[in-house]
Design an enzyme around this catalytic site. Structure first.
Site, mmCIF file in Angstrom:
data_model
loop_
_atom_site.group_PDB
_atom_site.id
_atom_site.type_symbol
_atom_site.label_atom_id
_atom_site.label_comp_id
_atom_site.label_asym_id
_atom_site.label_seq_id
_atom_site.Cartn_x
_atom_site.Cartn_y
_atom_site.Cartn_z
ATOM 1 N N ARG A 72 0.841 -1.206 0.000
ATOM 2 C CA ARG A 72 0.000 0.000 0.000
ATOM 3 C C ARG A 72 0.861 1.236 0.000
ATOM 4 N NH1 ARG A 72 -4.868 0.918 0.606
ATOM 5 N NH2 ARG A 72 -4.392 2.929 1.575
ATOM 6 N N ARG A 98 -10.435 4.998 -1.484
ATOM 7 C CA ARG A 98 -9.158 4.511 -0.953
ATOM 8 C C ARG A 98 -8.691 5.438 0.164
ATOM 9 N NH1 ARG A 98 -7.961 -0.660 -2.811
ATOM 10 N NH2 ARG A 98 -8.962 -0.797 -4.839
ATOM 11 N N ASN A 114 -12.258 15.988 1.265
ATOM 12 C CA ASN A 114 -13.126 14.873 0.932
ATOM 13 C C ASN A 114 -14.546 15.269 1.269
ATOM 14 O OD1 ASN A 114 -14.155 12.373 0.283
ATOM 15 N ND2 ASN A 114 -13.214 11.273 2.008
ATOM 16 N N THR A 115 -15.488 14.599 0.661
ATOM 17 C CA THR A 115 -16.889 14.829 0.962
ATOM 18 C C THR A 115 -17.499 13.509 1.412
ATOM 19 O OG1 THR A 115 -19.022 15.459 0.022
ATOM 20 C CG2 THR A 115 -17.397 14.612 -1.527
ATOM 21 N N HIS A 116 -18.307 13.585 2.472
ATOM 22 C CA HIS A 116 -18.839 12.358 3.070
ATOM 23 C C HIS A 116 -20.354 12.507 3.252
ATOM 24 C CE1 HIS A 116 -18.771 8.685 5.454
ATOM 25 N NE2 HIS A 116 -19.503 9.298 6.360
ATOM 26 N N ASP A 148 -7.255 13.837 6.919
ATOM 27 C CA ASP A 148 -6.052 13.641 7.754
ATOM 28 C C ASP A 148 -5.754 12.143 7.791
ATOM 29 O OD1 ASP A 148 -7.616 14.038 11.083
ATOM 30 O OD2 ASP A 148 -7.812 12.468 9.550
ATOM 31 N N GLY A 150 -6.666 9.863 9.663
ATOM 32 C CA GLY A 150 -7.726 8.960 10.131
ATOM 33 C C GLY A 150 -8.737 8.647 9.045
ATOM 34 N N ASP A 152 -12.113 9.606 7.822
ATOM 35 C CA ASP A 152 -13.170 10.633 7.907
ATOM 36 C C ASP A 152 -13.090 11.414 9.220
ATOM 37 O OD1 ASP A 152 -15.472 8.244 6.408
ATOM 38 O OD2 ASP A 152 -14.027 9.609 5.470
HETATM 39 C C1 GRF Z 1 -20.783 10.554 -2.521
HETATM 40 O O1 GRF Z 1 -21.931 10.559 -1.705
HETATM 41 C C2 GRF Z 1 -19.551 10.529 -1.651
HETATM 42 O O2 GRF Z 1 -19.662 11.289 -0.471
HETATM 43 C C3 GRF Z 1 -19.478 9.077 -1.301
HETATM 44 O O3 GRF Z 1 -19.791 8.402 -2.501
HETATM 45 C C4 GRF Z 1 -20.634 9.248 -3.279
HETATM 46 C C5 GRF Z 1 -19.933 9.465 -4.589
HETATM 47 O O4 GRF Z 1 -20.868 9.548 -5.566
HETATM 48 N N1 GRF Z 1 -18.159 8.719 -0.812
HETATM 49 P P1 GRF Z 1 -20.381 9.834 -7.099
HETATM 50 O O5 GRF Z 1 -19.400 8.732 -7.466
HETATM 51 O O6 GRF Z 1 -19.715 11.167 -7.113
HETATM 52 O O7 GRF Z 1 -21.648 9.797 -7.883
#
Ligand code: GRF
Length: 207
Positions: A72, A98, A114-116, A148, A150, A152
């Protein structure tokens, strides 16, 4: 340099799936006033719609598969180098599945977001919408944060709430979250591009 000649804010987007989040950024970039240029899209796998979206937009792509490396850490180092070739001001994970390692964070920590699909620190990990539904919360949402070391756990840049409907299943809830998430990410990246950001401990400020 005249104001209208300010070089665009360079963004590399990382993907692993459909790329609807990427598409929202690409659409926003078509307006010169947004001031952002997606200079490359990187993935950990082939054959995903997100790469087709990038190609349709004329954005260079690269793929680096962890399975092709002995470790990795080797993949992390190689992937970080591929991203660095595009000289990003900001790296955006948009459905990238990843975890990056220390090499990547050494190079891009503090400018890797990142977006969660949940209101962190609630429901981290691969199934934010599913976990929120299973827990029975009435409100969940989406979070944009600085990555970071961790999972999320990084400092939060922005969050938006999404109500859970009694009739929701994982798909309907995640889709409603993704609509909010895409708009929030476009807004955050645009503000970062125009005003920059500062990180003090766990507090991130966009002036
Ligand atoms: C998003 O909700 C993201 O936060 C999550 O997976 C989704 C990605 O969707 N990790 P896409 O591949 O951009 O349609």
């Amino acid at each position: 340099m005249a104001a209208d000649e300010t070089p665009p804010f360079r963004v590399v987007v990382l993907v692993s799936g459909d790329g609807s989040t990427l598409q929202a950024l690409l659409d926003a970039c078509s307006d010169p006033a947004y001031g952002v240029l997606v200079v490359a899209v990187g993935a950990d796998r082939d054959g995903i719609l997100a790469l087709k979206r990038a190609e349709s937009a004329g954005v260079p792509t690269f793929v680096s598969r962890p399975a092709e490396f002995d470790s990795r850490d080797d993949w992390d180092r190689a992937f970080a180098a591929l991203v660095a070739e595009h000289r990003p001001d900001l790296v955006v994970s948009a459905g990238f599945m990843r975890l990056v390692g220390s090499d990547f964070l050494d190079r891009f920590g503090g400018r890797f977001i990142n977006t969660h699909p949940a209101l962190l620190p609630a429901f981290p990990g691969m199934h934010g919408a599913r976990d929120a539904l299973a827990h029975g919360v009435k409100v969940t949402g989406a979070t944009v944060f600085l990555v970071d070391e961790g999972v999320d756990t990084g400092p939060v840049l922005a969050q938006r709430a999404v109500e859970v409907h009694d009739t929701d299943d994982e798909s309907s809830l995640h889709e409603r979250i993704k609509q909010v998430e895409r708009a929030m990410l476009v807004d955050v990246v645009g503000r970062m591009a125009h005003a920059g950001w500062t990180v003090t401990g766990r507090k991130v400020t966009i002036p």
